[in-house]
Design a protein around this motif. Structure first.
Motif, PDB file in Angstrom:
ATOM      1  N   ASP A  87      17.482  67.515  -2.265  1.00 13.62           N
ATOM      2  CA  ASP A  87      17.484  67.421  -3.726  1.00 13.62           C
ATOM      3  C   ASP A  87      16.787  66.168  -4.240  1.00 13.62           C
ATOM      4  OD1 ASP A  87      19.329  65.576  -2.926  1.00 13.62           O
ATOM      5  OD2 ASP A  87      21.013  66.391  -4.077  1.00 13.62           O
ATOM      6  N   SER A  88      16.093  65.456  -3.357  1.00 17.12           N
ATOM      7  CA  SER A  88      15.324  64.280  -3.767  1.00 17.12           C
ATOM      8  C   SER A  88      14.178  64.068  -2.799  1.00 17.12           C
ATOM      9  CB  SER A  88      16.223  63.040  -3.785  1.00 17.12           C
ATOM     10  OG  SER A  88      15.463  61.858  -4.013  1.00 17.12           O
ATOM     11  N   LEU A  89      13.082  63.520  -3.304  1.00 18.55           N
ATOM     12  CA  LEU A  89      12.032  63.006  -2.434  1.00 18.55           C
ATOM     13  C   LEU A  89      12.465  61.638  -1.931  1.00 18.55           C
ATOM     14  CD1 LEU A  89       8.850  63.975  -4.516  1.00 18.55           C
ATOM     15  CD2 LEU A  89       9.858  65.202  -2.592  1.00 18.55           C
ATOM     16  N   HIS A  90      11.706  61.079  -0.983  1.00 18.75           N
ATOM     17  CA  HIS A  90      12.080  59.803  -0.400  1.00 18.75           C
ATOM     18  C   HIS A  90      10.845  58.923  -0.279  1.00 18.75           C
ATOM     19  CE1 HIS A  90      10.400  61.591   3.254  1.00 18.75           C
ATOM     20  NE2 HIS A  90      11.207  62.621   3.062  1.00 18.75           N
ATOM     21  N   VAL A  91      11.034  57.707   0.195  1.00 22.43           N
ATOM     22  CA  VAL A  91       9.939  56.750   0.296  1.00 22.43           C
ATOM     23  C   VAL A  91       8.812  57.297   1.168  1.00 22.43           C
ATOM     24  CG1 VAL A  91       9.305  54.506   1.271  1.00 22.43           C
ATOM     25  CG2 VAL A  91      11.292  54.694  -0.219  1.00 22.43           C
ATOM     26  N   GLY A  92       9.151  58.125   2.136  1.00 26.46           N
ATOM     27  CA  GLY A  92       8.112  58.740   2.957  1.00 26.46           C
ATOM     28  C   GLY A  92       7.173  59.630   2.164  1.00 26.46           C
ATOM     29  N   ASN A  93       7.647  60.164   1.024  1.00 27.56           N
ATOM     30  CA  ASN A  93       6.801  60.990   0.153  1.00 27.56           C
ATOM     31  C   ASN A  93       6.040  60.159  -0.877  1.00 27.56           C
ATOM     32  OD1 ASN A  93       9.698  62.952   0.108  1.00 27.56           O
ATOM     33  ND2 ASN A  93       7.834  63.646   1.132  1.00 27.56           N
ATOM     34  N   LEU A  94       6.477  58.918  -1.082  1.00 29.08           N
ATOM     35  CA  LEU A  94       5.960  58.140  -2.202  1.00 29.08           C
ATOM     36  C   LEU A  94       4.468  57.865  -2.089  1.00 29.08           C
ATOM     37  CD1 LEU A  94       6.656  56.726  -4.836  1.00 29.08           C
ATOM     38  CD2 LEU A  94       7.277  54.687  -3.517  1.00 29.08           C
ATOM     39  N   LEU A  95       3.978  57.673  -0.873  1.00 31.58           N
ATOM     40  CA  LEU A  95       2.560  57.357  -0.720  1.00 31.58           C
ATOM     41  C   LEU A  95       1.685  58.525  -1.167  1.00 31.58           C
ATOM     42  CD1 LEU A  95       0.784  55.037   0.108  1.00 31.58           C
ATOM     43  CD2 LEU A  95       0.786  55.905   2.449  1.00 31.58           C
ATOM     44  N   ALA A  96       2.140  59.754  -0.923  1.00 28.35           N
ATOM     45  CA  ALA A  96       1.393  60.927  -1.387  1.00 28.35           C
ATOM     46  C   ALA A  96       1.356  60.968  -2.914  1.00 28.35           C
ATOM     47  CB  ALA A  96       2.024  62.199  -0.831  1.00 28.35           C
ATOM     48  N   ILE A  97       2.483  60.655  -3.547  1.00 32.10           N
ATOM     49  CA  ILE A  97       2.521  60.625  -5.011  1.00 32.10           C
ATOM     50  C   ILE A  97       1.588  59.540  -5.533  1.00 32.10           C
ATOM     51  CG2 ILE A  97       3.989  60.218  -7.017  1.00 32.10           C
ATOM     52  CD1 ILE A  97       6.332  61.307  -5.418  1.00 32.10           C
ATOM     53  N   ILE A  98       1.591  58.383  -4.882  1.00 39.78           N
ATOM     54  CA  ILE A  98       0.711  57.290  -5.300  1.00 39.78           C
ATOM     55  C   ILE A  98      -0.749  57.697  -5.150  1.00 39.78           C
ATOM     56  CG2 ILE A  98      -0.075  54.976  -4.622  1.00 39.78           C
ATOM     57  CD1 ILE A  98       2.883  54.271  -4.198  1.00 39.78           C
ATOM     58  N   SER A 149      12.144  64.278 -10.936  1.00 42.79           N
ATOM     59  CA  SER A 149      11.804  63.004 -10.305  1.00 42.79           C
ATOM     60  C   SER A 149      10.305  62.742 -10.363  1.00 42.79           C
ATOM     61  CB  SER A 149      12.281  63.013  -8.849  1.00 42.79           C
ATOM     62  OG  SER A 149      11.954  61.809  -8.205  1.00 42.79           O
ATOM     63  N   ILE A 150       9.509  63.753 -10.077  1.00 40.27           N
ATOM     64  CA  ILE A 150       8.051  63.594 -10.115  1.00 40.27           C
ATOM     65  C   ILE A 150       7.590  63.283 -11.537  1.00 40.27           C
ATOM     66  CG2 ILE A 150       5.863  64.849  -9.891  1.00 40.27           C
ATOM     67  CD1 ILE A 150       7.003  66.160  -7.385  1.00 40.27           C
ATOM     68  N   HIS A 151       8.126  63.997 -12.511  1.00 42.50           N
ATOM     69  CA  HIS A 151       7.790  63.692 -13.906  1.00 42.50           C
ATOM     70  C   HIS A 151       8.134  62.242 -14.249  1.00 42.50           C
ATOM     71  CE1 HIS A 151       6.248  67.327 -15.751  1.00 42.50           C
ATOM     72  NE2 HIS A 151       7.178  68.051 -15.172  1.00 42.50           N
ATOM     73  N   ARG A 152       9.273  61.771 -13.741  1.00 47.75           N
ATOM     74  CA  ARG A 152       9.694  60.405 -14.035  1.00 47.75           C
ATOM     75  C   ARG A 152       8.701  59.390 -13.476  1.00 47.75           C
ATOM     76  NH1 ARG A 152      14.071  60.272 -11.170  1.00 47.75           N
ATOM     77  NH2 ARG A 152      13.285  58.934  -9.486  1.00 47.75           N
ATOM     78  N   VAL A 153       8.274  59.584 -12.237  1.00 47.76           N
ATOM     79  CA  VAL A 153       7.346  58.639 -11.616  1.00 47.76           C
ATOM     80  C   VAL A 153       6.007  58.652 -12.345  1.00 47.76           C
ATOM     81  CG1 VAL A 153       6.086  58.060  -9.509  1.00 47.76           C
ATOM     82  CG2 VAL A 153       8.484  58.763  -9.371  1.00 47.76           C
ATOM     83  N   ALA A 289      14.682  62.175  10.082  1.00 49.58           N
ATOM     84  CA  ALA A 289      14.962  61.050  10.967  1.00 49.58           C
ATOM     85  C   ALA A 289      16.273  60.344  10.618  1.00 49.58           C
ATOM     86  CB  ALA A 289      13.807  60.041  10.898  1.00 49.58           C
ATOM     87  N   GLY A 290      16.882  60.736   9.499  1.00 48.41           N
ATOM     88  CA  GLY A 290      18.157  60.149   9.118  1.00 48.41           C
ATOM     89  C   GLY A 290      18.052  58.748   8.553  1.00 48.41           C
ATOM     90  N   ASN A 291      16.857  58.338   8.141  1.00 44.93           N
ATOM     91  CA  ASN A 291      16.686  56.966   7.631  1.00 44.93           C
ATOM     92  C   ASN A 291      16.052  56.963   6.252  1.00 44.93           C
ATOM     93  OD1 ASN A 291      14.167  57.865   8.287  1.00 44.93           O
ATOM     94  ND2 ASN A 291      13.628  56.197   9.652  1.00 44.93           N
ATOM     95  N   ALA A 292      16.309  58.005   5.484  1.00 47.85           N
ATOM     96  CA  ALA A 292      15.633  58.160   4.200  1.00 47.85           C
ATOM     97  C   ALA A 292      16.105  57.135   3.176  1.00 47.85           C
ATOM     98  CB  ALA A 292      15.852  59.571   3.651  1.00 47.85           C
ATOM     99  N   VAL A 293      15.140  56.599   2.431  1.00 48.84           N
ATOM    100  CA  VAL A 293      15.397  55.829   1.222  1.00 48.84           C
ATOM    101  C   VAL A 293      14.925  56.720   0.087  1.00 48.84           C
ATOM    102  CG1 VAL A 293      14.858  53.730  -0.068  1.00 48.84           C
ATOM    103  CG2 VAL A 293      15.088  53.647   2.431  1.00 48.84           C
ATOM    104  N   TRP A 294      15.858  57.225  -0.698  1.00 53.29           N
ATOM    105  CA  TRP A 294      15.565  58.302  -1.648  1.00 53.29           C
ATOM    106  C   TRP A 294      14.993  57.771  -2.957  1.00 53.29           C
ATOM    107  CZ3 TRP A 294      16.074  62.983   0.575  1.00 53.29           C
ATOM    108  CH2 TRP A 294      16.917  63.076   1.684  1.00 53.29           C
ATOM    109  N   LEU A 295      14.332  58.668  -3.694  1.00 57.50           N
ATOM    110  CA  LEU A 295      13.763  58.300  -4.990  1.00 57.50           C
ATOM    111  C   LEU A 295      14.684  58.635  -6.148  1.00 57.50           C
ATOM    112  CD1 LEU A 295      10.012  59.316  -4.571  1.00 57.50           C
ATOM    113  CD2 LEU A 295      11.203  57.249  -3.810  1.00 57.50           C
TER     114      LEU A 295
END
Length: 480
Positions: A87-98, A149-153, A289-295
């Motif tokens: 139900d959320s993207l994470h920091v691993g996805n953030l680079l693609a959004i950037i 979340s994507i709209h917010r970013v 990987a169980g280490n997600a930092v969520w957005l």
């Protein structure tokens, strides 16, 4: 549309360590061309390469010749897909959004495609086992949350990071379920399936690695590359999309889309890969990987996101400033020089954390992260007083939250016992007497001390109680 994303988001709102994956040359004919001189690149591609955001291109000569000419000729449409498997993207996805934000900032149109259909299939790329099957209801819920979340970013980028020097491109968020839900399987296979060759599909790295595993690979997972390829084809036909962004683990799927479109329409399309951000042991920074930092704030607070970047190793900071912020490269160099002159101030770490937090959570989120930082690490009573109930609960996620009636004469020992912060009897009394209890960062050793407003009870009606070094309790006082 370029200026409407902020309004769209406002409408919706109302209702580890750094290692970048070094995977290269996994496929014949796929080689990085970003090392050639900047003169052959468009300004955008050159900038993204210098920042480390772009790794490779497909076909192999795309970044050297065809893509720069295409990007300079007219605004193009670029897409990246995100499967709503949580139900959320994470920091691993953030680079693609950037990556999408950089294209939009250069005047190109971007599509963020949510995989309402493909999430029910499961991408095998980078996975050692098959995903658990998600219900359609779960995928729908996840899709709604990620869309917001994507709209917010994108709205935060437009508000705080776009300098207005050139018009923004449009941004459109789509759900690929919309073009699959009315398709029948026989018709789809008849139309699309005949253009895929088993030998080519079997040769993909993601397929090979899974076929060699003990679990093997299901037919469902095997067909994922067909659906992602068809997504690209559909977007090409409807939106004129000719460029796809994806992580390096998406290489096989990206190639499948290129080959499918070329066979069906004889049109040339392009793929660009971005590096994968991984943990110190090489795992993707993601939920698997169980280490997600969520957005999303309800999963990772602005404070936690801020602290994640503040705590990155020194060796990562310059690279992360280039990847995750929109600071000019000259400013990054100045920051790093200041950091080298006085490492103790950690100026570069703090700027990195601030820029990312503001992009993900906006100005209010950044201010919240700083308040929480002051309250926890600088023992700031003023910061505690300015914090909302929500912020306190985010800051101390594991801390019990209690609402108590403030009766006249309530003492320190009364408060501690009502929330079960100390043992009953003499032992609990002794703990207070010996100074084991702190209220609002102040040590208290008188169990019979009557609670005093503005000392034990802050102006916002809250008390932060700590027993020992790590046991926090939050009390919200209710008046008689």
């Amino acid at each position: 549309m370029a200026a409407s994303i902020v309004r769209t988001y406002r409408h919706l709102s109302r209702h580890g360590s750094c290692i970048l994956s070094k995977r290269t040359h996994l496929y014949p004919g796929f080689r990085s061309k970003f090392h050639s001189s900047a003169s052959v690149h468009s300004e955008l591609l050159s900038s993204l390469h210098k920042r480390g955001i772009l790794k490779d291109s497909f076909p192999e000569d795309a970044a050297q010749d065809a893509l720069p000419r295409l990007l300079q000729a007219a605004p193009q449409t670029v897409y990246c897909g995100f499967d709503p498997t949580a139900d959320s993207l994470h920091v691993g996805n953030l680079l693609a959004i950037i990556g999408l934000l950089h294209f939009r900032g250069a005047g190109h149109h971007v599509l963020a495609v949510l995989g309402g259909a493909t999430a029910q299939i499961g991408d095998p790329s980078g996975k050692t086992s098959e995903r658990e099957r998600l219900s359609a209801r779960s995928v729908e819920t996840n899709t709604h949350s990620i869309r917001e979340s994507i709209h917010r970013v994108f709205a935060n980028h437009e508000l705080y990071f776009h300098d207005g020097s050139r018009p923004l491109g449009t941004v459109t968020v789509l759900n690929n379920l919309s073009w699959y839900k009315d398709r029948d399987v026989v018709g789809f296979l008849s139309e699309a399936g005949r253009h895929f060759r088993m030998g080519t599909m079997l040769s993909r790295h993601s397929v090979q690695s899974r076929l060699k595993s003990t679990e093997g690979m299901s037919l469902t997972e095997f067909t994922y590359q067909v659906f992602q390829a068809y997504d690209f084809y559909h977007l090409h036909q409807i939106y004129g999309c000719r460029i796809q962004l994806g992580g390096t683990d998406q290489l096989g799927n990206l190639m499948s889309g290129h080959e499918f479109i070329h066979k069906v329409s004889e049109e040339e399309v392009y793929g660009l890969t971005i590096p994968l951000v991984t943990s110190s042991v090489g795992d993707k920074l993601g939920k698997t990987a169980g280490n997600a930092v969520w957005l999303n704030r309800d999963k990772t607070s602005p404070f936690e996101l801020y602290q994640f970047f503040v705590r990155q190793p020194d060796a990562c900071i310059e690279r992360y400033l280039k990847l995750f912020t929109f600071l000019p490269l000259a400013e990054v160099e100045r920051l790093m020089e200041q950091q080298r002159e006085d490492p103790g101030k950690r100026l570069a770490h703090k700027r990195l954390a601030a820029e990312v937090t503001k992009l993900v959570h906006g100005k209010e989120g950044l201010e919240s992260a700083k308040r929480c930082t002051d309250a926890l690490y600088h023992s700031s009573v003023q910061a505690l007083e300015e914090m909302s109930d929500e912020e306190l609960q985010e800051l101390f996620r594991e801390a019990p939250f209690h609402e108590l009636l403030l009766e006249p004469g309530t003492t320190v020992i009364d408060a501690c016992r009502k929330i079960n912060a100390i043992p009953e009897g003499p032992r609990g009394y002794r703990m207070v007497s010996e100074g084991a209890v702190h209220i609002n960062h102040r040590r208290t050793d008188n169990p019979e001390k009557v609670l005093i407003p503005k000392v034990h009870i802050l102006s916002n009606g809250l008390s932060l109680l700590r027993v020992g070094k790590k046991n926090f309790y939050i009390i919200k006082w209710l008046s008689l």
